[in-house]
Scaffold this motif. Sequence first.
Motif, mmCIF file in Angstrom:
data_model
loop_
_atom_site.group_PDB
_atom_site.id
_atom_site.type_symbol
_atom_site.label_atom_id
_atom_site.label_comp_id
_atom_site.label_asym_id
_atom_site.label_seq_id
_atom_site.Cartn_x
_atom_site.Cartn_y
_atom_site.Cartn_z
ATOM 1 N N SER A 112 16.496 50.384 20.337
ATOM 2 C CA SER A 112 17.718 49.853 19.737
ATOM 3 C C SER A 112 18.898 49.901 20.690
ATOM 4 N N GLU A 113 18.812 50.706 21.748
ATOM 5 C CA GLU A 113 19.924 50.799 22.687
ATOM 6 C C GLU A 113 20.045 49.573 23.581
ATOM 7 N N LEU A 114 19.003 48.740 23.631
ATOM 8 C CA LEU A 114 19.037 47.568 24.509
ATOM 9 C C LEU A 114 19.761 46.412 23.825
ATOM 10 N N SER A 115 20.644 45.750 24.583
ATOM 11 C CA SER A 115 21.351 44.580 24.053
ATOM 12 C C SER A 115 20.651 43.280 24.419
ATOM 13 N N ILE A 116 19.708 43.320 25.348
ATOM 14 C CA ILE A 116 18.998 42.121 25.754
ATOM 15 C C ILE A 116 18.200 41.584 24.562
ATOM 16 N N THR A 117 18.339 40.287 24.306
ATOM 17 C CA THR A 117 17.719 39.691 23.131
ATOM 18 C C THR A 117 16.268 39.320 23.408
ATOM 19 N N ALA A 118 15.540 39.042 22.317
ATOM 20 C CA ALA A 118 14.155 38.598 22.457
ATOM 21 C C ALA A 118 14.092 37.294 23.246
ATOM 22 N N GLU A 119 15.049 36.412 22.996
ATOM 23 C CA GLU A 119 15.078 35.133 23.721
ATOM 24 C C GLU A 119 15.282 35.369 25.214
ATOM 25 N N GLN A 120 16.178 36.296 25.557
ATOM 26 C CA GLN A 120 16.412 36.600 26.975
ATOM 27 C C GLN A 120 15.179 37.237 27.610
ATOM 28 N N LEU A 121 14.501 38.110 26.875
ATOM 29 C CA LEU A 121 13.277 38.719 27.404
ATOM 30 C C LEU A 121 12.212 37.659 27.666
ATOM 31 N N ARG A 122 12.135 36.690 26.780
ATOM 32 C CA ARG A 122 11.117 35.642 26.954
ATOM 33 C C ARG A 122 11.422 34.738 28.136
ATOM 34 N N SER A 123 12.661 34.724 28.578
ATOM 35 C CA SER A 123 13.027 33.859 29.705
ATOM 36 C C SER A 123 12.730 34.495 31.061
ATOM 37 N N ILE A 124 12.424 35.800 31.076
ATOM 38 C CA ILE A 124 12.181 36.496 32.342
ATOM 39 C C ILE A 124 10.893 35.991 32.976
ATOM 40 N N ASP A 125 10.964 35.626 34.258
ATOM 41 C CA ASP A 125 9.748 35.181 34.931
ATOM 42 C C ASP A 125 9.306 36.112 36.052
ATOM 43 N N ARG A 126 10.128 37.110 36.358
ATOM 44 C CA ARG A 126 9.726 38.122 37.344
ATOM 45 C C ARG A 126 10.589 39.367 37.145
ATOM 46 N N VAL A 127 10.052 40.501 37.574
ATOM 47 C CA VAL A 127 10.761 41.783 37.487
ATOM 48 C C VAL A 127 10.791 42.418 38.866
ATOM 49 N N HIS A 128 11.949 42.933 39.245
ATOM 50 C CA HIS A 128 12.069 43.738 40.460
ATOM 51 C C HIS A 128 12.366 45.172 40.029
ATOM 52 N N ILE A 129 11.602 46.131 40.526
ATOM 53 C CA ILE A 129 11.880 47.552 40.290
ATOM 54 C C ILE A 129 12.394 48.134 41.601
ATOM 55 N N VAL A 130 13.592 48.736 41.542
ATOM 56 C CA VAL A 130 14.268 49.209 42.746
ATOM 57 C C VAL A 130 14.667 50.667 42.547
ATOM 58 N N ALA A 131 14.310 51.525 43.507
ATOM 59 C CA ALA A 131 14.607 52.956 43.376
ATOM 60 C C ALA A 131 14.381 53.639 44.719
ATOM 61 N N CYS A 132 14.601 54.940 44.742
ATOM 62 C CA CYS A 132 14.423 55.744 45.959
ATOM 63 C C CYS A 132 13.554 56.953 45.648
ATOM 64 N N GLY A 133 12.775 57.377 46.645
ATOM 65 C CA GLY A 133 12.051 58.644 46.552
ATOM 66 C C GLY A 133 11.159 58.738 45.326
ATOM 67 N N THR A 134 11.284 59.847 44.615
ATOM 68 C CA THR A 134 10.463 60.090 43.428
ATOM 69 C C THR A 134 10.635 59.000 42.391
ATOM 70 N N ALA A 135 11.871 58.523 42.189
ATOM 71 C CA ALA A 135 12.103 57.449 41.223
ATOM 72 C C ALA A 135 11.341 56.189 41.619
ATOM 73 N N MET A 136 11.222 55.950 42.930
ATOM 74 C CA MET A 136 10.445 54.802 43.396
ATOM 75 C C MET A 136 8.973 54.958 43.029
ATOM 76 N N HIS A 137 8.471 56.171 43.103
ATOM 77 C CA HIS A 137 7.075 56.395 42.728
ATOM 78 C C HIS A 137 6.867 56.161 41.230
ATOM 79 N N ALA A 138 7.866 56.519 40.420
ATOM 80 C CA ALA A 138 7.794 56.170 38.994
ATOM 81 C C ALA A 138 7.779 54.657 38.835
#
Length: 610
Positions: free
Chosen positions: A281-307
């Motif tokens: 419920s904390e996310l404001s992104i709508t279902a329509e916006q989620l359906r429009s996503i065609d790629r995801v980039h995950i960006v982080a450092c160190g341990t967070a990058m491994h997650a």
Amino acid sequence: MCGIVGYIGHRQSQPILLEGLKKLEYRGYDSAGIAVFTEQGLEITKSVGRLANLEGRLSGDPLKGTVGIGHTRWATHGKPSDANSHPHTDNSMKFSVVHNGIIENYLELKEELVQAGHRFQSETDTEVISHLIAVEYEGDIVKAVQKAVRKMRGAFALGVLTEHEPDRLVAVRYASPLIIGIGEGEKFIASDIPAILEHTRDIYILNDGEMAVLTREGVELMTIEGNFISKDVFHVDWDLMTAEKGGFDHFMLKEIHEQPKAYSDTMRGRVSEDGRSVALSELSITAEQLRSIDRVHIVACGTAMHAGLVGKTVIEQLARIPVETDVASEYRYRSPIITPRTLVIVVSQSGETADTLAALREAKRNGARVLAITNVVGSSVAREADDVIITLAGPEIAVASTKAYTSQLIAFYLFGLHLAQTLGTQDEAYIARVLAAMQSLPEQVERILAQGEVIKEVAESIAHNRSLFFIGRGLDYAVAMEGSLKLKEISYIHSEAYAAGELKHGTLALIEEGVPVIALITQEELQEKTLSNIKEVKARGADVLGIVNEGAEAEIAKSVDTLFAIPRTLPLLTPALSVIPLQLLSYYASLSLGHDVDKPRNLAKSVTVE
């Protein structure tokens, strides 16, 4: 969350509350406050920032009285601010509450209270509690608290005062720690032992569903339902430093053991009551916006990058969307292809990691929507992202991350399932199956931790090697990278992680007689391939420790020197279990070598420079 202190006695409460809160500073916090019964009634002073800010406000106008409660807050609902700081009150200013934990149904309760004419001053879930108690009060604060908590879902440790009954302090525990201190003519409450150790070493430890009513003369113990109970007094014989660590030798070990709670807390309120869907419920992104996503980039450092590497597989498998992972320090310098249909997920424990923050800003400049996974509500990353999933690991003191990493995994599982159910890429039955398995993870981690001595023996046997290797395939490779980093961070042993299938492309040249190899073999569809790679290193004299699923020991034992079995779960979820023995391995190896486990050389907890 984070720190609670309460006092009722014959001395001035303000200095006792402030000193108690200082003893809890090691837990981390972003604001603080106290409430005291004075001659004028219930008075509250609170301030965002460090305790010094609160002390500054109180220096010219102290709160004089012998009953009070105090709190240091680690933000979960609402940014760090004076208004969101604890203690909270109702509209009449006659009831005051401090609270650790999460009230899952606070929005529902708040809406009912607003419709009844209540006015709220903060963004917190805690303020709802003070209003609920006020509504239920009919001359007995204990009964009012009992009625109020029966309406609440979630986790809570509470300290409650009312001006109507200034000689009583009520404490409640449900899934969040709380203790009662027993002194001569005075009593205390606290979320942790260090807060009151200066004043008493005799305590009651409340269990879930229990409460206490404190007066100067004594303590009544009962269940939330009102049934009186008795307890043995626990006498604390630890020194202060040991008490801060919860009786553990180091913060890192304490935080490893806090992971079952961190798993539960991060899932709490985000899984539907029937366990069949995710509710972010904390996310404001709508279902329509989620359906429009065609790629995801995950960006982080160190341990967070491994997650993030685990997150890549989770999202691709569940939602069938292509995912790229990037080290944050490289991301903006490679001119990544970003469009408005790109979702960028940035991951940072502190929310202040400079490289990750720079990557976030680069993504937004290029029109991407940004989702942050972080452990700190008011952090720069949390403020600047379009959406945030807060990992409720609580403050992490040790430099080497453990519970923050695994809570990030839980966040990725939740988001991956949320995306899958929105896109319709997985059916309801499968999502329910994954969620049921996730609910079992805390107990399964407890089972691994109970075998710590087995890992300790292995760690002591490898500690004096100059070099070792971690191998795995698929998700096992992602976990191998985190295991290798942990070992390097705190033991200073040279360690490398390799995709097991890459060994023959050069790395085998480094394998010689007696070299330790940690092999993760939890992905059943890749087990045969991994065993072939293990045979390659065994043929060259390596000593192999296999991390395997329960039930696979007999088959794999023929190929390795030592086995450690983790409880069986869905292959997608194994990283949340298989990393635990690797954390313990690093801890005990460092301990064996006499290093400072919590403060490894050359490293800082939060990297705020590029």
